[in-house]
Design a protein around this motif. Structure first.
Motif, PDB file in Angstrom:
ATOM      1  N   TYR A 158       0.840  -1.203   0.000  1.00 36.41           N
ATOM      2  CA  TYR A 158       0.000   0.000   0.000  1.00 36.41           C
ATOM      3  C   TYR A 158       0.872   1.249   0.000  1.00 36.41           C
ATOM      4  O   TYR A 158       1.691   1.451   0.897  1.00 36.41           O
ATOM      5  CB  TYR A 158      -0.920   0.017   1.214  1.00 36.41           C
ATOM      6  N   PRO A 162      -5.034   4.536   4.530  1.00 40.14           N
ATOM      7  CA  PRO A 162      -6.470   4.329   4.296  1.00 40.14           C
ATOM      8  C   PRO A 162      -7.236   5.637   4.441  1.00 40.14           C
ATOM      9  O   PRO A 162      -6.799   6.538   5.164  1.00 40.14           O
ATOM     10  CB  PRO A 162      -6.871   3.352   5.398  1.00 40.14           C
ATOM     11  N   GLU A 167     -10.926   0.303   3.725  1.00 39.39           N
ATOM     12  CA  GLU A 167      -9.480   0.328   3.435  1.00 39.39           C
ATOM     13  C   GLU A 167      -8.671   0.114   4.706  1.00 39.39           C
ATOM     14  O   GLU A 167      -7.663  -0.593   4.710  1.00 39.39           O
ATOM     15  CB  GLU A 167      -9.097   1.682   2.819  1.00 39.39           C
ATOM     16  N   GLU A 170      -8.682  -3.502   5.748  1.00 36.58           N
ATOM     17  CA  GLU A 170      -7.865  -4.290   4.816  1.00 36.58           C
ATOM     18  C   GLU A 170      -6.366  -4.103   5.120  1.00 36.58           C
ATOM     19  O   GLU A 170      -5.620  -5.068   5.230  1.00 36.58           O
ATOM     20  CB  GLU A 170      -8.200  -3.813   3.393  1.00 36.58           C
TER      21      GLU A 170
END
Lengths: 414, 277, 292
Positions: A158, A162, A167, A170
């Motif tokens: 990533y 987020p 998000e 995750e």
């Protein structure tokens, strides 16, 4: 060098004052948080002493709970100090009991040189207004937002932090490894409130006049947090205690990828692990973007001996240049609009990010305090309920609904 | 002197590991405090478990004196706790003797009232005491810090319980000889009380040296603070300066430990006198 | 003047400084708080009004107070029982022929002389499930992580353990001082009568230690029932109010909640309970001492 010059000039001024027969040995007493004895403030006191020959500033520093105990005893003895710092909830409380000095006249008189409340962010003015009158001046304004370990997020694939719950969940899962957590929550109940507020929930509803943390939206927020701990196992059970250090320590040690905290943790993280590659992100947005707000206000007790001098000190301590210098040196965020617009502050990546979350941050219990109905027993009820969800994995909807009933019973009883 | 019989090897095998366990638990936080007091800021904030600091930061022990007037704090603590201890050693044995060995009307009621004072938490008396001390003009003074603890039911009760087992016939015989109560107390009771008084002095000193809440409200200038409230100056709003706090813990520990070592003489001595080994 | 009057006068003369002192420094402040316990509003600080027994009646509706009473009773009884049993055993060992017993005694007393504030904070750091020493040690030897202070079911027992840890050395000290105060001739007389060693302990030491046991039981019970510092420093009453001991509840009611009238009522209710328990302890443990 500067200090000795200041002291020298103070001495001459005192001497001339005595000659003129104007100065007498007066002491102005200040209660402050022990963690906020910043050099920038000490300089302000020295300047004050230099400008006011014969006056000394007695700067007394305490931890918040100690300061409160002492202040309560002082009010009982009719012996309060002249100026008191408070951690963001006491102004309405003490003002409603008639224990604070009304600042309206002083603020109106000096508006030309000192733009209060004009230059203060709205939230910080609201906090210090009781029944339409000003009783305090915000000196620090803080909010808690997302801190993330850039390397750990990258490693998990990533590049960006987020922005919403899905998000977040995750990424928390993806960054969890053996002994490393995606997210480390704080045990103090207020840190569950960003989740409640981001989902559209609230602590108190001024329209119905009732406690509202049992709502579906609020319960979903706490349940989301609980699921991170108990279902995904991407977060540790938070450790109760008197301090706020737990998550910061895990984050600093590289054992948590994300935490939610305020600017006060910047220095401990930098000291504890100078090599850590971390950054600050805006608060998450689910139904709305929101987070909790904190900070410190200054207030003058009604029975203060020297309210005029205390007000003078407030003006000096919250001057924009003092704010900017303090925030750059001590990583603290400030309430004045012109502070937020200062180019130096804007240029600081971490301070700037914290500053950016101030406008949408909220003081959780403010509405209840302004209604004059605040009672710490309600916090305790909520605290116990959140503990039951996060520690014992009880269903948030049931526990919070029961807690809301109990809190409303306390409200009705008052 | 047949006593070896029940101290077999088997029981020794049990006794020493047991004692070792208690000893280890007793020193564990102390050792951790020593370790913390020698850690650098980076180690303290690192979130890792540090047992032995990488480089021992003895500078922490210097820093603390620079950050705040700790010599003055120590002096304040010693003056206040020392005076209170002295007052207790002077008064408690005599009052304990009155309750243990003398008969007089109202004794029961007075003793119960005395014990009752232990049953209300100190912080409940805090505000009236503060107002009273303010009216006496004693805020921020040594007498103001000392007076609320000059006497306590605890010490009197302790002395009474130690005096009770002293045989009544000793006291009665002296009374028959025409000795005054004060003489009896001095000549018969006091010599027996040495270990008890040493205990009283130690417990009182340790308790007062660590007193926090009263000096917190009764002191209003930094120069009058004892070590306990002086220590809170380091802590930040949201985190604790652990290494310096641990150094402060060592400062609180050392005088109490010294007193313990001094008092231990009395315990050892009386073991030899009682000859019960 | 008869002997009786003279003796009474002597007793009162000895007691007079104490009587004056306790009236001023204990009974007067307590009387003021007792007055406050019948008032609502801001007694002592601002305006207040007489409300009779309302504050006392409210205790029954205070769920946190009821929960706190239960936790406090468990805490106090646990602390007293474990401390006394362990202290008596250790004292009996440590007056006997044990190697390095002076050193052991000194070390056992460490917990009492380390500042309680500091040691409570040290324990919290040591017991932390993620960054604590003990869990790191457990992990090293392959044992599962423990949640001593975090689990609502174990937290109160962890507090009891810390309280026993702290008071043990002090109880041992008092027991040893008491054992040493027992006149040697009592043992010699018994030995001449042919008593065996462990009989000496049972027949002489134990009965003569009753005043000390009573003292320790009463004092530890009273202080445990009023314990505030330990939960305040280690758990803030959590998790889920499992360690919210009564005095912590009262303190927060008084100083955080600024509800001084109700906090006083809470204190006097606790006072009655402590008085009752202390009375029961005297009934159970207070025996006449018969000398051999």
């Amino acid at each position: 060098m500067l200090k000795s010059i200041l002291k020298g000039s103070a001495a001459t001024l005192i001497a001339s004052g005595i000659m003129a027969g104007a100065a007498s040995a007066e002491e102005i007493r200040i209660y402050f948080n022990a963690g906020h004895g910043y050099d920038t403030y000490l300089e302000v006191f020295e300047e004050f002493e230099a400008d006011n020959p014969g006056w000394t500033v007695a700067f007394e520093r305490y931890q918040w709970p100690d300061l409160r105990t002492k202040l309560v005893a002082d009010f009982a003895a009719g012996n309060p100090p002249d100026l008191v710092a408070e951690p963001g909830a006491w102004v309405p409380e003490f003002a409603q009991q008639g224990l604070l000095y009304n600042l309206d006249d002083l603020a109106a008189r000096d508006r030309a040189e000192f733009d209060y409340p004009g230059d203060w962010q709205d939230a910080s003015v609201e906090k210090n207004t009781v029944d339409g009158s000003l009783y305090g001046v915000q000196i620090h304004l803080t909010c808690a937002t997302l801190l993330y370990n850039v390397d750990m997020l990258k490693e998990a694939g990533y590049d960006n932090p987020p922005t919403n719950w899905a998000e977040f969940r995750e990424i928390a899962k993806a960054t969890t490894r053996n002994g490393v957590f995606g997210f480390a929550p704080n045990a103090v109940w207020a840190y569950s409130m960003p989740w409640v507020m981001q989902n559209g929930g609230r602590y108190y509803d001024p329209e119905t006049g009732k406690i509202a943390f049992g709502s579906e939206a609020a319960a979903e927020g706490v349940q989301f947090l609980s699921d991170l701990i108990h279902e995904d196992r991407s977060a540790p059970v938070p450790v109760t205690g008197a301090d706020y250090e737990g998550p910061q320590r895990l984050f600093t040690a590289g054992r948590a990828a994300m935490i939610i905290t305020g600017p006060w943790d910047i220095n401990p993280i930098r000291t504890g692990n100078p090599d850590l590659n971390w950054a600050v992100a805006p608060s998450l947005k689910e139904v709305e973007q929101a987070t909790i707000q904190g900070g410190v206000s200054l207030m003058i007790p009604k029975d203060a001996q020297y309210p005029e001098q205390a007000w003078d000190l407030i003006k000096r301590l919250t001057a924009v240049d003092v704010e900017v210098a303090t925030s750059l040196q001590y990583s603290m965020t400030m309430p004045r609009k012109s502070w937020l617009n200062d180019p130096e502050v804007q240029a600081d990546p971490i301070l700037g990010q914290f500053g950016a979350c101030l406008p949408y941050s909220r003081d959780v219990t403010l509405e209840l305090r302004q209604a004059g109905k605040y009672n710490p027993a309600i916090d305790e009820v909520l605290n116990g309920a959140i503990d039951e969800v996060l520690f014992a994995n009880e269903p948030a909807a049931e526990v919070l609904a029961a807690a809301e009933d109990e809190a409303n019973a306390i409200l009705a009883n008052e | 002197m047949a006593r070896k019989d029940n101290h077999t090897t088997a029981s020794k095998l049990l006794i020493y590991p047991l004692l070792a366990f208690f000893v280890l638990m007793a020193v564990l936080p102390f050792l951790y405090m020593v370790s913390l007091s020698l850690q650098s800021d980076a180690e303290m904030f690192s979130g890792q478990v540090v047992v032995i600091p990488e480089s021992l930061q003895f500078s922490n022990y210097v820093t603390i004196w620079e950050k705040a007037p700790f010599a003055r704090f120590m002096l304040n603590s010693l003056i206040v706790a020392g005076t209170i201890t002295l007052l207790h050693v002077l008064f408690d044995p005599l009052i304990g003797y009155v309750f243990a060995k003398m008969e007089f009307p109202g004794k029961r009621l007075m003793f119960v009232s005395l014990l009752a004072t232990l049953m209300i938490p100190f912080f409940i008396r805090l505000i009236p005491l503060y107002v009273m001390t303010a009216e006496m003009g004693l805020l921020n003074t040594y007498p103001g810090l000392i007076l609320p603890f000059a006497m306590s039911a605890f010490g009197i009760f302790l002395m009474r319980q130690f005096i009770m087992p002293i045989p009544d016939d000793l006291v009665a015989a002296a009374r028959l000889d025409g000795a005054s109560e004060f003489r009896i107390f001095i000549d018969i009771i006091l010599p027996q009380l040495k270990p008890a008084i040493a205990t009283l002095a130690l417990l009182t000193f340790v308790f007062q040296f660590n007193e926090f809440i009263w000096p917190l409200v009764a002191v209003s200038s930094e120069s009058m603070r004892p070590i306990t409230t002086g220590l809170t100056l380091f802590n930040q709003e949201f985190f604790t300066q652990w290494n310096l706090t641990a150094v402060g813990g060592m400062l609180l520990f050392l005088p109490c430990f010294l007193l313990f070592v001094i008092m231990q003489r009395y315990f050892v001595q009386s073991v030899m006198l009682s000859g019960m080994k | 003047m008869t002997y009786k009057t003279r003796r009474t006068l002597t007793a009162y003369a000895f007691l007079s400084p104490a009587i004056v002192y306790f009236l001023i420094y204990f009974f007067w402040p307590i009387a003021i708080e007792f007055w406050a316990s019948f008032r609502s509003g801001q007694p002592l600080i601002g305006d207040s009004a007489f409300v009779g027994l309302k504050n006392y009646a409210h205790i029954l509706n205070d769920r946190l107070a009821i929960k706190a009473i239960k936790a406090t009773l468990i805490y106090a009884i646990g602390s007293v029982v474990f401390t006394l049993v362990l202290a008596l055993g250790l004292s009996a060992l440590l007056v006997g022929p044990v190697r390095a017993r002076n050193g052991i005694r000194a070390i056992l007393f460490f917990p009492y002389i380390i500042s309680f504030v500091i040691s409570a904070l040290m324990w919290r750091a040591i017991l932390d499930p993620y960054t604590g020493l003990l869990n790191a040690a457990l992990a090293k030897v392959g044992l599962p992580q423990q949640f001593w202070l975090v689990d609502p079911d174990t937290a109160i027992w962890t507090l009891i353990a810390v309280s026993v840890w702290k008071d043990l050395g002090y109880a041992v000290l008092i027991y040893i001082a008491a054992i040493q105060g027992i006149p040697a001739h009592l043992y010699e007389a018994a030995r001449m009568d042919g008593a065996r060693r462990h009989h000496l302990f049972r027949d002489i030491t134990l009965p003569l230690l009753m005043p000390t046991t009573l003292f320790l039981a009463v004092v530890i019970m009273i202080t445990s029932l009023q314990e505030m510092a330990l939960p305040y420093l280690m758990t803030q009453g959590g998790p889920a109010n499992a360690t919210r001991l009564y005095s912590l509840h009262v303190y927060e009611t008084a100083f955080q909640g600024l509800n001084i009238g109700y906090a006083s009522a809470l204190s006097f209710a606790m006072f009655m309970l402590i008085l009752l328990i202390t009375w029961a302890q005297f009934k159970l443990l207070h025996r006449d001492i018969r000398h051999v």
